[in-house]
Design a protein around this motif. Structure first.
Motif, PDB file in Angstrom:
ATOM      1  N   VAL A  37       0.754  -1.149  -0.099  1.00 16.72           N
ATOM      2  CA  VAL A  37       0.012   0.030  -0.006  1.00 16.72           C
ATOM      3  C   VAL A  37       0.849   1.255  -0.166  1.00 16.72           C
ATOM      4  O   VAL A  37       0.815   2.390  -0.623  1.00 16.72           O
ATOM      5  N   ARG A  38       2.019   1.404   0.723  1.00 14.90           N
ATOM      6  CA  ARG A  38       2.631   2.518   0.826  1.00 14.90           C
ATOM      7  C   ARG A  38       3.685   2.513  -0.319  1.00 14.90           C
ATOM      8  O   ARG A  38       3.992   3.674  -0.943  1.00 14.90           O
ATOM      9  N   ILE A  39       4.003   1.570  -0.878  1.00 12.04           N
ATOM     10  CA  ILE A  39       4.812   1.648  -2.271  1.00 12.04           C
ATOM     11  C   ILE A  39       4.059   2.113  -3.380  1.00 12.04           C
ATOM     12  O   ILE A  39       4.440   3.019  -4.279  1.00 12.04           O
ATOM     13  N   ALA A  40       2.647   1.534  -3.281  1.00 15.44           N
ATOM     14  CA  ALA A  40       1.756   2.021  -4.534  1.00 15.44           C
ATOM     15  C   ALA A  40       1.406   3.493  -4.380  1.00 15.44           C
ATOM     16  O   ALA A  40       1.454   4.112  -5.121  1.00 15.44           O
ATOM     17  N   ALA A  41       1.345   4.122  -2.991  1.00 16.87           N
ATOM     18  CA  ALA A  41       1.114   5.687  -2.816  1.00 16.87           C
ATOM     19  C   ALA A  41       2.367   6.455  -3.335  1.00 16.87           C
ATOM     20  O   ALA A  41       2.319   7.325  -3.949  1.00 16.87           O
ATOM     21  N   TRP A  42       3.484   5.647  -2.855  1.00 13.21           N
ATOM     22  CA  TRP A  42       4.787   6.232  -3.532  1.00 13.21           C
ATOM     23  C   TRP A  42       4.661   6.202  -4.895  1.00 13.21           C
ATOM     24  O   TRP A  42       5.116   7.455  -5.675  1.00 13.21           O
ATOM     25  N   ALA A  43       4.532   5.259  -5.775  1.00 11.39           N
ATOM     26  CA  ALA A  43       4.442   5.247  -7.146  1.00 11.39           C
ATOM     27  C   ALA A  43       3.348   6.162  -7.873  1.00 11.39           C
ATOM     28  O   ALA A  43       3.446   6.904  -8.759  1.00 11.39           O
ATOM     29  N   ASN A  44       2.108   6.310  -7.147  1.00 12.54           N
ATOM     30  CA  ASN A  44       1.121   7.404  -7.602  1.00 12.54           C
ATOM     31  C   ASN A  44       1.571   8.845  -7.394  1.00 12.54           C
ATOM     32  O   ASN A  44       1.207   9.541  -8.252  1.00 12.54           O
ATOM     33  N   ASP A  45       2.277   8.914  -6.606  1.00 10.58           N
ATOM     34  CA  ASP A  45       2.864  10.405  -6.360  1.00 10.58           C
ATOM     35  C   ASP A  45       3.819  10.738  -7.154  1.00 10.58           C
ATOM     36  O   ASP A  45       3.642  11.647  -7.840  1.00 10.58           O
ATOM     37  N   THR A  46       4.625   9.702  -7.676  1.00 11.42           N
ATOM     38  CA  THR A  46       5.656  10.020  -8.764  1.00 11.42           C
ATOM     39  C   THR A  46       4.850  10.173 -10.152  1.00 11.42           C
ATOM     40  O   THR A  46       5.434  10.950 -10.753  1.00 11.42           O
ATOM     41  N   HIS A  47       3.862   9.185 -10.115  1.00  8.03           N
ATOM     42  CA  HIS A  47       2.938   9.291 -11.542  1.00  8.03           C
ATOM     43  C   HIS A  47       2.300  10.718 -11.548  1.00  8.03           C
ATOM     44  O   HIS A  47       2.401  11.189 -12.804  1.00  8.03           O
ATOM     45  N   ALA A  48       1.949  11.393 -10.661  1.00  5.85           N
ATOM     46  CA  ALA A  48       1.316  12.646 -10.834  1.00  5.85           C
ATOM     47  C   ALA A  48       2.380  13.662 -11.037  1.00  5.85           C
ATOM     48  O   ALA A  48       1.870  14.287 -11.818  1.00  5.85           O
ATOM     49  N   LEU A  49       3.291  13.356 -10.625  1.00 10.89           N
ATOM     50  CA  LEU A  49       4.495  14.435 -11.041  1.00 10.89           C
ATOM     51  C   LEU A  49       4.768  14.260 -12.389  1.00 10.89           C
ATOM     52  O   LEU A  49       5.103  15.154 -13.330  1.00 10.89           O
ATOM     53  N   GLY A  50       4.895  13.006 -12.870  1.00  9.74           N
ATOM     54  CA  GLY A  50       5.297  12.592 -14.172  1.00  9.74           C
ATOM     55  C   GLY A  50       4.321  13.255 -15.120  1.00  9.74           C
ATOM     56  O   GLY A  50       4.609  13.802 -16.169  1.00  9.74           O
ATOM     57  N   ILE A  51       2.951  13.272 -15.027  1.00  7.54           N
ATOM     58  CA  ILE A  51       2.018  13.922 -15.575  1.00  7.54           C
ATOM     59  C   ILE A  51       2.278  15.403 -15.621  1.00  7.54           C
ATOM     60  O   ILE A  51       2.233  16.082 -16.940  1.00  7.54           O
ATOM     61  N   MET A  52       2.623  16.120 -14.533  1.00 11.29           N
ATOM     62  CA  MET A  52       2.771  17.672 -14.535  1.00 11.29           C
ATOM     63  C   MET A  52       4.153  17.998 -15.186  1.00 11.29           C
ATOM     64  O   MET A  52       4.311  18.929 -15.848  1.00 11.29           O
ATOM     65  N   ALA A  53       5.052  16.900 -15.518  1.00 13.11           N
ATOM     66  CA  ALA A  53       6.258  17.099 -16.067  1.00 13.11           C
ATOM     67  C   ALA A  53       6.140  17.437 -17.654  1.00 13.11           C
ATOM     68  O   ALA A  53       6.892  18.047 -18.285  1.00 13.11           O
ATOM     69  N   TYR A  54       4.973  16.808 -18.204  1.00 14.63           N
ATOM     70  CA  TYR A  54       4.570  17.421 -19.537  1.00 14.63           C
ATOM     71  C   TYR A  54       3.987  18.814 -19.789  1.00 14.63           C
ATOM     72  O   TYR A  54       4.232  19.331 -20.871  1.00 14.63           O
TER      73      TYR A  54
END
Length: 107
Positions: A37-54
């Motif tokens: 659960v914690r690792i998935a939350a970290w992955a989602n956090d990183t994914h959100a930043l990835g979207i903003m990176a575009y």
């Protein structure tokens, strides 16, 4: 892009980039348990930043790898995302440290 190219645009070498960040205190990592659960939350956090990176890329830039339409990232993009890049590097270091300390401490 974030693991290599942007770092080279910031400092031209991993060593000098690491030296720059080394003087900065790590942010506190979220506490355990370090489970799926914690690792998935970290992955989602990183994914959100990835979207903003575009967002800083020019209109019409492909959102996925497309060899026919390669994207050239220049200095302007590197400057626009520098704070996010530095923050992610520090956050990932803090998270790795927390997980390793938890694992090595044992039961």
């Amino acid at each position: 892009m974030w693991d290599d190219s942007l770092i080279e645009l910031q400092a031209y070498s991993w060593g000098s980039y690491a030296d720059t960040l080394d003087g900065t205190a790590l942010p506190p990592a979220e506490g355990g348990p370090y489970n799926e659960v914690r690792i998935a939350a970290w992955a989602n956090d990183t994914h959100a930043l990835g979207i903003m990176a575009y967002q800083p890329l020019r209109a019409g830039t492909p959102a996925a790898s497309d060899p026919a339409h390669a994207v050239e990232l220049g200095d302007a993009y590197a400057v626009a995302v520098k704070a996010d890049l530095n923050g992610q590097m520090m956050k990932s270091a803090s998270r790795l440290k927390a997980v390793l300390e938890d694992v090595l401490a044992g039961p």
